[in-house]
Design a protein around this motif. Structure first.
Motif, short mmCIF file in Angstrom:
data_model
loop_
_atom_site.label_atom_id
_atom_site.label_comp_id
_atom_site.label_asym_id
_atom_site.label_seq_id
_atom_site.Cartn_x
_atom_site.Cartn_y
_atom_site.Cartn_z
N MET A 10 64.02 44.94 30.34
CA MET A 10 64.02 46.03 30.81
C MET A 10 65.32 46.11 31.70
SD MET A 10 60.76 45.41 33.18
CE MET A 10 61.04 46.60 34.53
N GLY A 11 65.75 45.20 32.07
CA GLY A 11 66.98 45.08 33.15
C GLY A 11 68.12 43.98 32.71
N ALA A 12 69.29 44.05 33.27
CA ALA A 12 70.31 43.32 33.08
C ALA A 12 69.81 41.82 33.57
CB ALA A 12 71.22 43.56 34.05
N THR A 13 68.95 41.68 34.80
CA THR A 13 68.31 40.51 34.95
C THR A 13 66.84 40.93 34.62
OG1 THR A 13 69.65 39.91 36.82
CG2 THR A 13 67.63 38.79 36.75
N ASP A 14 66.46 40.44 33.50
CA ASP A 14 65.19 40.98 33.19
C ASP A 14 63.91 40.48 34.10
OD1 ASP A 14 63.43 42.65 31.18
OD2 ASP A 14 62.81 40.72 30.52
N ASP B 194 75.76 46.12 30.91
CA ASP B 194 75.34 47.58 30.84
C ASP B 194 74.40 47.66 29.63
OD1 ASP B 194 75.33 50.17 30.50
OD2 ASP B 194 77.35 50.42 29.73
N MET B 195 73.30 47.91 30.35
CA MET B 195 71.84 47.92 29.62
C MET B 195 71.70 49.16 28.68
SD MET B 195 70.12 45.27 30.16
CE MET B 195 68.64 45.94 29.14
N SER B 196 72.56 50.24 28.72
CA SER B 196 72.78 51.29 27.83
C SER B 196 73.12 50.82 26.57
CB SER B 196 73.50 52.52 28.62
OG SER B 196 74.90 52.12 28.47
N ARG B 197 74.02 49.87 26.51
CA ARG B 197 74.52 49.26 25.35
C ARG B 197 73.85 48.11 24.70
NH1 ARG B 197 81.20 49.75 26.67
NH2 ARG B 197 81.11 51.97 27.50
N HIS B 198 72.88 47.59 25.37
CA HIS B 198 72.33 46.21 24.91
C HIS B 198 71.13 46.70 23.81
CE1 HIS B 198 69.27 43.22 25.34
NE2 HIS B 198 70.36 42.35 25.71
N THR B 199 71.47 45.55 22.84
CA THR B 199 70.37 45.47 21.92
C THR B 199 70.11 43.78 21.65
OG1 THR B 199 71.92 45.29 20.11
CG2 THR B 199 71.21 47.39 20.51
N ALA C 145 56.11 46.69 29.36
CA ALA C 145 55.72 47.67 28.21
C ALA C 145 56.68 49.01 28.30
CB ALA C 145 54.41 47.87 28.15
N GLY C 146 57.24 49.53 27.06
CA GLY C 146 58.12 50.38 26.95
C GLY C 146 59.49 49.96 27.01
N GLU C 147 59.71 48.79 27.50
CA GLU C 147 61.07 48.22 27.80
C GLU C 147 62.09 49.41 28.52
OE1 GLU C 147 62.51 45.81 24.48
OE2 GLU C 147 60.55 45.99 23.58
N TYR C 148 63.40 48.78 28.13
CA TYR C 148 64.41 49.53 29.06
C TYR C 148 64.23 50.99 28.58
CZ TYR C 148 68.96 51.45 29.59
OH TYR C 148 70.15 52.32 30.02
N GLU C 149 64.09 51.47 27.09
CA GLU C 149 64.25 52.64 26.63
C GLU C 149 63.13 53.79 27.30
OE1 GLU C 149 66.52 50.23 24.21
OE2 GLU C 149 64.43 50.12 24.91
N PHE D 205 65.30 54.91 37.59
CA PHE D 205 65.59 54.09 36.82
C PHE D 205 67.17 54.09 36.71
CE2 PHE D 205 65.75 52.04 32.59
CZ PHE D 205 65.22 50.64 32.89
N ASP D 206 67.78 52.64 36.77
CA ASP D 206 69.22 52.67 36.66
C ASP D 206 69.90 52.60 35.28
OD1 ASP D 206 71.85 51.27 36.70
OD2 ASP D 206 71.56 51.15 38.74
N ALA D 207 70.31 53.44 34.67
CA ALA D 207 70.70 53.32 33.46
C ALA D 207 71.63 52.11 33.02
CB ALA D 207 71.43 54.82 33.06
N LYS D 208 72.33 51.72 34.03
CA LYS D 208 73.33 50.48 33.66
C LYS D 208 72.66 49.25 33.82
CE LYS D 208 77.57 48.65 34.75
NZ LYS D 208 77.33 47.11 35.33
N ARG D 209 71.79 49.21 35.08
CA ARG D 209 71.20 47.70 35.42
C ARG D 209 69.93 47.58 34.89
NH1 ARG D 209 72.56 47.20 41.51
NH2 ARG D 209 71.34 49.51 41.23
#
Length: 558
Positions: A85-89, A74-79, A143-147, A167-171
Motif C-alpha cells: 500500500m505504500g513506498a514504505t509498505d 512512485d507507487m502509481s507505477r508499482h506492480t 486490504a484493498g492495497e494501494y489501488e 491518500f498520496d498517489a506517489k507515496r
C-alpha cells in the motif's frame, strides 16, 4: 546493558538496486545503527531491510529511510506479487535485548507520529502499537492495497492514526508498529498454478478458508461467513506465482515460532501439497532467521531419521538447510542470514577462530596469553569431543538401531559441555588481559591508587572464576566420558580413555590457575572456600579418571 531493537522495513522496490542503495545509505548514516541484511525480490518488487541498534538511533534511521523511499519510489507505477500500500509498505520494530514490547510500541508510536506530521504521510499503527484491536492486523489494514486505498482512507473507520486522511498517489501510505520476531518464509512448489498454491495456503494458514456449499458461502446466525480453520496456528499464508523462478510458492508469515516453527510449517505444507498431487521442491527464508530456528529444524530432521542430534551447531544448520531446501533458489549463507551471527562480536572469539597451527603458534609466542588456563579449557573441549564422537558412532552402529536415542542424548550432552569449554578458551585470556589492564592504570594519587586497587581486585576475582568454571565443566563432562567407556561402541573405547586423560588435565591445569590467581586476592575467606572446593573437584576427578581407565584397559585387554 544497552536496549536493542530491530527494525525490518519493507520497501516497494526490488529491482532498482540504485534506489535500494540510496535508502539503505540513509540507514547507515545514523551512528549506532548496524545494517544486517538487504533482501530484494524481483517478482515481489519489494525489498526487506533489517537493521538493529539502540531505540533512538533506530527510529531516526527508520524515519530517514521512510523519507527517502517516499522521494524515490512512485507507487502509481508499482506492480508486484506481494500485497502493498505504500513506498514504505510496513515498518515494524522488534524488541531484541533489555527492552519490553510496551517500550518498543511506544517508540513505534513516536516514529509514526513524526512520519505523519513531518512527512505529511498517512500512517497506521499495527500489532502492539495499535490500541484499537479491531484494526491492529496488518492484512486487515492493507486490504484493498494501494489501488483500493483512495476510497478506503476516506471512510471514518479508516482514518489514519497520524498524518492526513488523503491518500498520496506517489507515496501511498505506511504501517508502523511493534511485534514479536516474525519469519517470512516461502515454500517452493513444482507447479505454476497460483490457484492450487492458494488452495494449499488455505489448508495450512490459521484463518483457513470460507466454508462453501453448492457454490455459496455458508453464513452463521449473524450472517457472517463461516470459516474452516487451517491446520497451523500463528501462520498467515497466500499462494503466488514467481515469474523470476518460474514456479508457484506458498508465501508464509510465521508469527509465533513457539507455536509453529519453520520445520513444522515446511512438513505440513509438504503433506498438504502431496494430498493435492503437488511436490514441494524447496523453500526460502526472506531476511534473517534466529539461530534456534535452524538448530531446532536440524534436530527435528535428524530425529525423523533416527540419527543422533548430538552434532555440532554447523552440522545442525547444514541438515536444516538441506532438509528444507533452503538453498534451492539461491545459496544460503548462515553467516549472512542468522541474526545471532550478524550481531556477534567476533573480537571476543579470537583464539577459537584460529586454525590449530595458528593457535599453537600463538601459544608458543612470547605473548603471555593464551596461557595455561586457555589450554586447560581447550584440553577439556577435546576430551568431551572424543566422548561425543563415541556417542555418535554408537548411535549409528549396525545392530544398535534400537539404542540410537540413548546415544543421541549422550552426544547432545557432550556438545553442550564442549560448547561451554570452547567459550572458556577465550574467556580465560580475556580474564588475564583484564588483570594486565588493571595493573596498567595510573597510580600517581591516592584516589588513582584506590581506583587501581579496586580494578585489580575485580579483575582477579574474574580470573579466579573463569578457570574454576573450566574445572567444574570438565569434571561434569566426565560422566559422559565414563558412560561411553562403559556402554559405547567397544571399538572406540580407547577414544573414551583419551577423553578422560584430557578431562583430568583440564581440571588440574585449571586448578593451578585458580590457585595462582587466588594468591593475589584480598578476600582470604573466599580464597579458602574456592581452593577447598577446587581440591574436592580435583580429588573426585582423579578418582573418576582411574575408574574410566580401568574400564578402558579391561576392554582393550592387551
Amino acid at each position: 546493558m544497552k536496549k536493542i531493537i530491530e527494525c525490518v522495513p519493507n520497501f516497494s522496490e526490488g529491482n532498482d538496486l540504485l534506489v535500494i542503495k540510496q535508502i539503505t545509505d540513509q540507514i547507515e548514516s545514523v551512528e549506532g545503527v548496524r545494517l544486517l541484511n538487504v533482501d530484494p525480490g524481483k517478482a515481489t518488487n519489494r525489498t526487506v531491510v533489517t537493521f538493529v541498534g539502540e531505540p533512538e538511533a533506530v527510529i531516526e534511521a527508520a524515519f530517514l529511510a521512510i523519507r527517502k523511499a517516499g522521494e524515490l519510489i512512485d507507487m502509481s507505477r508499482h506492480t508486484g506479487e506481494h500485497p502493498r500500500m505504500g513506498a514504505t509498505d510496513v515498518c515494524p520494530l522488534i524488541p531484541i535485548a533489555n527492552i519490553s514490547m510496551e517500550e518498543t510500541a511506544a517508540y513505534a508510536t513516536r516514529l509514526a507520529k513524526r512520519v505523519g506530521e513531518e512527512l505529511t504521510l498517512p500512517v497506521y499503527l499495527y500489532e502492539a502499537a495499535q490500541p484499537d484491536k479491531t484494526r491492529n492486523n496488518l492484512s486487515v489494514i492493507r486490504a484493498g492495497e494501494y489501488e483500493g486505498f483512495f476510497k478506503k482512507i476516506s471512510q471514518p473507520e479508516w482514518k489514519p492514526d497520524f498524518g492526513p486522511a488523503v491518500f498520496d498517489a506517489k507515496r501511498g501510505a505506511t504501517v508502523i508498529g511493534a511485534r514479536d520476531f516474525l519469519i517470512a518464509y516461502n515454500v517452493n512448489l513444482n507447479t505454476t498454478s497460483t490457484r492450487r498454491a492458494n488452495a494449499i495456503a488455505f489448508d495450512v494458514r490459521e484463518a483457513g478458508r470460507v466454508k462453501m456449499e453448492n457454490g455459496k458461502k455458508v453464513l452463521d446466525a449473524d450472517g457472517k461467513p463461516v470459516s474452516i480453520p487451517g491446520s497451523l496456528k500463528s501462520v498467515k499464508a497466500i499462494g503466488w506465482f514467481i515469474e523470476e523462478y518460474g514456479i508457484a510458492q506458498i508465501s508464509i508469515n510465521l508469527t509465533n515460532l513457539n507455536v509453529t516453527p519453520v520445520h513444522i510449517a515446511f512438513d505440513e505444507v509438504c503433506r498438504k501439497a502431496d494430498a493435492r498431487g503437488i511436490r514441494v521442491t524447496g523453500s526460502e527464508l526472506v531476511g534473517l532467521v534466529p539461530l534456534q530456528s535452524l538448530l531446532d529444524a536440524g534436530r527435528y530432521f535428524l530425529q525423523k531419521q533416527q540419527r543422533s542430534v548430538g552434532v555440532s551447531e554447523k552440522e545442525l544448520i547444514r541438515i536444516a538447510v538441506k532438509s528444507m531446501g533452503l538453498d534451492e533458489l539461491t545459496p544460503f549463507k548462515p553467516e549472512e542470514r542468522v541474526i545471532e551471527y550478524l550481531l556477534k562480536d567476533q573480537s571476543g572469539s579470537r583464539l577459537v577462530n584460529m586454525s590449530l597451527t595458528e593457535f599453537a603458534d600463538e601459544t608458543a609466542s612470547e605473548s603471555p596469553a593464551p596461557g595455561g588456563g586457555s589450554i586447560a579449557a581447550y584440553a577439556g573441549a577435546l576430551g568431551i569431543s572424543l566422548a561425543g564422537m563415541v556417542a555418535n558412532l554408537s548411535s549409528h552402529k549396525k545392530g544398535w538401531d534400537d539404542r540410537w536415542k540413548e546415544f543421541s542424548d549422550w552426544a547432545d550432552k557432550a556438545q553442550q559441555h564442549k560448547a561451554r569449554l570452547i567459550e572458556l578458551v577465550d574467556a580465560d585470556t580475556h580474564a588475564f588481559n583484564q588483570i594486565m589492564a588493571a595493573f596498567g592504570l595510573p597510580k600517581s594519587t591516592d584516589a588513582e591508587k584506590a581506583t587501581r586497587h579496586t580494578a585489580i581486585q575485580a579483575a582477579t576475582r574474574f580470573a579466579i572464576d573463569i578457570p574454576f568454571q573450566v574445572m567444574q565443566t570438565a569434571f561434569d563432562s566426565m560422566s559422559v566420558i565414563k558412560a561411553m567407556a562403559e556402554t559405547g561402541n567397544p571399538n572406540s573405547v580407547s577414544d573414551a580413555g583419551v577423553g578422560a586423560l584430557c578431562a583430568r588435565a583440564s581440571v588440574m591445569g585449571a586448578f593451578m590457575n585458580v590457585r595462582i590467581n587466588a594468591a593475589g586476592y584480598d578476600d582470604k575467606s573466599f580464597v579458602s572456600e574456592i581452593v577447598e572446593r577446587g581440591r574436592k573437584i580435583e580429588k573426585d576427578t582423579i578418582a573418576l579418571e582411574a575408574q574410566i581407565l580401568k574400564i578402558v584397559n579391561e576392554k582393550i585387554g592387551v
